[in-house]
Design an enzyme around this catalytic site. Sequence first.
Site, PDB file in Angstrom:
ATOM      1  N   GLY A 353       0.843  -1.196   0.000  1.00  0.00           N
ATOM      2  CA  GLY A 353       0.000   0.000   0.000  1.00  0.00           C
ATOM      3  C   GLY A 353       0.867   1.230   0.000  1.00  0.00           C
ATOM      4  O   GLY A 353       2.087   1.139  -0.114  1.00  0.00           O
ATOM      5  N   ASP A 470      -8.391   8.013   4.869  1.00  0.00           N
ATOM      6  CA  ASP A 470      -8.106   7.201   3.678  1.00  0.00           C
ATOM      7  C   ASP A 470      -9.121   6.086   3.517  1.00  0.00           C
ATOM      8  O   ASP A 470      -8.766   4.911   3.450  1.00  0.00           O
ATOM      9  CB  ASP A 470      -6.677   6.656   3.754  1.00  0.00           C
ATOM     10  CG  ASP A 470      -6.175   6.249   2.379  1.00  0.00           C
ATOM     11  OD1 ASP A 470      -6.772   6.711   1.374  1.00  0.00           O
ATOM     12  OD2 ASP A 470      -5.221   5.467   2.303  1.00  0.00           O
TER      13      ASP A 470
END
Length: 668
Positions: A353, A470
Amino acid sequence: MSVKLVIMVVYALSWHAGCEDTGFTYNGFRSADLSLDGLAEVTSNGLLKLTNSTTRKKGHAFHPNPIRFKNSPDGSAISFSTTFVFAIAPEYPTFGGHGLAFAIAPKRGLPGGVASQYLGLLSATNNGNLTNHLFAVEFDTISNQEFDDIDDNHVGININRMKSEISMPAGYYVGNKPFSQNLTLISGQPMQAWVEYSGSKKQINVSLAPLHVAKPKIPLLSLSYDLTPILEQTMYLGFSSATGYGFSIHYVLGWSFKIHGMADEGLDISLLPRLPRLVPKKKSKLLTIGLPVILTVSVLAMVSCVTYYIMVKRKFAEVLEDWEAEYVPQRFKYKDLYTATNGFREEKLLGTGGFGRVYRGVLPNKKTEIAVKKVSHESRQGMKAFMAEVISMGQLCHRNLVPLLGYCRRKGELLLVYEYMSKGSLDKYLYDDKPECCLNWSQRFQVIKGVASALFYLHEEWEQVVVHRDIKASNVLLDSEWNARLGDFGLARLYDHGTDPKTTHLVGTLGYLAPELIKTSKATTSTDVFAFGAFLLEVACGRRPIEPKALNEDLVLVEWVFSWWSRGEILQVIDPRLGPNYVAEEVELVLKLGLLCSLLEPKSRPSMRQIVMYLEGSMAPPELSSLSLSTAGLSGGENGGFDDFVVPLSSFGENTSSNWSSITNSIS
Ligand SMILES: *[C@@H]1O[C@H](CO)[C@@H](O)[C@H](O)[C@H]1NC(C)=O
Ligand SMILES: *[C@@H]1O[C@H](CO)[C@@H](O)[C@H](O)[C@H]1NC(C)=O
């Protein structure tokens, strides 16, 4: 006159007798005047060394003066006694040369003797001759068939021949018991022998014992034999020894002899010379080669141990600062995480990520499955505040959040340990074309409600407001029961703590970024709601917020949904993979909420509390009129936005806002 003559004769006789010794003692042979031949020599410290490493040679050592054994020409042999200390050091521990013998012979140095099995005493030509007048006691270390030897370690009495009159294995009796203790002649150890003859009993006794052990009460050999025909008037005494193809070194350390009386009285064992060290070559090898080798090996071993220790230390080194003391319970050992993830191997990689790589692992002690996120960070500043936040997030407990188990900190690296979510992240189920990966509507609706509940908890139910920053499908994980678990909360804060404003990063994912966030880079609950809106549309439509592959006008998901909504055909946007299996009201609700959350004006967006209520059906969502949309505006994403996580703020210029207004204009 006659008296005078008698006196003279007596004087002459006594003078003659003075040449013949009646006894002697050698406590070592340093000052002895021995008659030596062959290999025999006296060493500097007084050892009589009968042989050396020369093979098939003899060595003799004789007392220089004759000894009178008879008092008259036809008289019988008189008593005598002798004792000596000897040692036989073989070349090899189990195999030596021939033995040694004590001898009484007519001539010094046994001229006819040959080496090897004859021990320097006799030869094949005179062996057994009555004219030999030889009395010997042999200490034989080789078994000779031709002389009927009993073994290769025996003591025997020999008269005129090499075949013993009597022999016994070397040994001695202890006390009065008829129990013998064995001795090994070629042991290299000094031992004492006694040879005695009784003229009256006509008996020969031979005893043997280790040095410092007194003469045994029972002799080893006892032979009734009249030595009168064997011994001449005067005889010479000495030692004879020989080497064969192999060799032993024969030493005599001390020797005492006495006509009548006990020879024992003369010998003083404490005065005897010392034997050289056994097998000196091997000793020196051990010292000159063995010791340095051992030393080198141990130094090398120590060095490699230390190096290994340092390497392991460095490999598993952690950073632990004072302020972290209170977080110790939440800390993991790097070594444990390393073991758990098989050394962070590629095959343990779950995904990569924006914040770092995530590895799957199993904790060694608890057998718990974990996911370890490796986050690299350069700045130490702000780390403390961030850690405080992360740890406090460890206390966040909600069924729709991924539990944070703890952390570990290394130089330039932070490791966050989460519970492992077996079904992985949601995006895989939305975009993968494989049918088994497709979630049905009720599952999707459950996921939506779960994520909403988690966000509501973060925004309002926790003691402080936590902005996730996020939200997106790839940050929603599914546990084994398909429950949605929101992950990565708060991690975006890591990048907020940078001190240099120029390096401030905008955190989030394009398509989920609220327009005001791009302008101010200030994350709020409203920016979370905006991202949640994008997520809602994403789940219902099975499309990314920005689809690079789509036609230009369909690029931005929210615009595309809005266009269908304005035509009154909102259900057209539903993920075609769902087929007819969905609840129309729920789909409609989700899509409407998605559009509401995407409103340009933050204040127009609903709060998470409201969203939860709408989703639960306890409250009806406000009507979405084209008017409210045109005044508030709908927002889309930035063109060409991909899955980038961290975007430098500087990449957004003033034209960004004009972009947004153009979108707003197009909607209105
Ligand atoms: C053995 O002794 C003899 C006589 O002392 C000597 O000549 C010879 O060199 C010695 N040999 C060895 C190998 O010491
Ligand atoms: C001594 O040696 C003899 C013959 O070699 C053997 O039979 C005996 O067992 C030995 N005795 C001891 C006590 O070692």
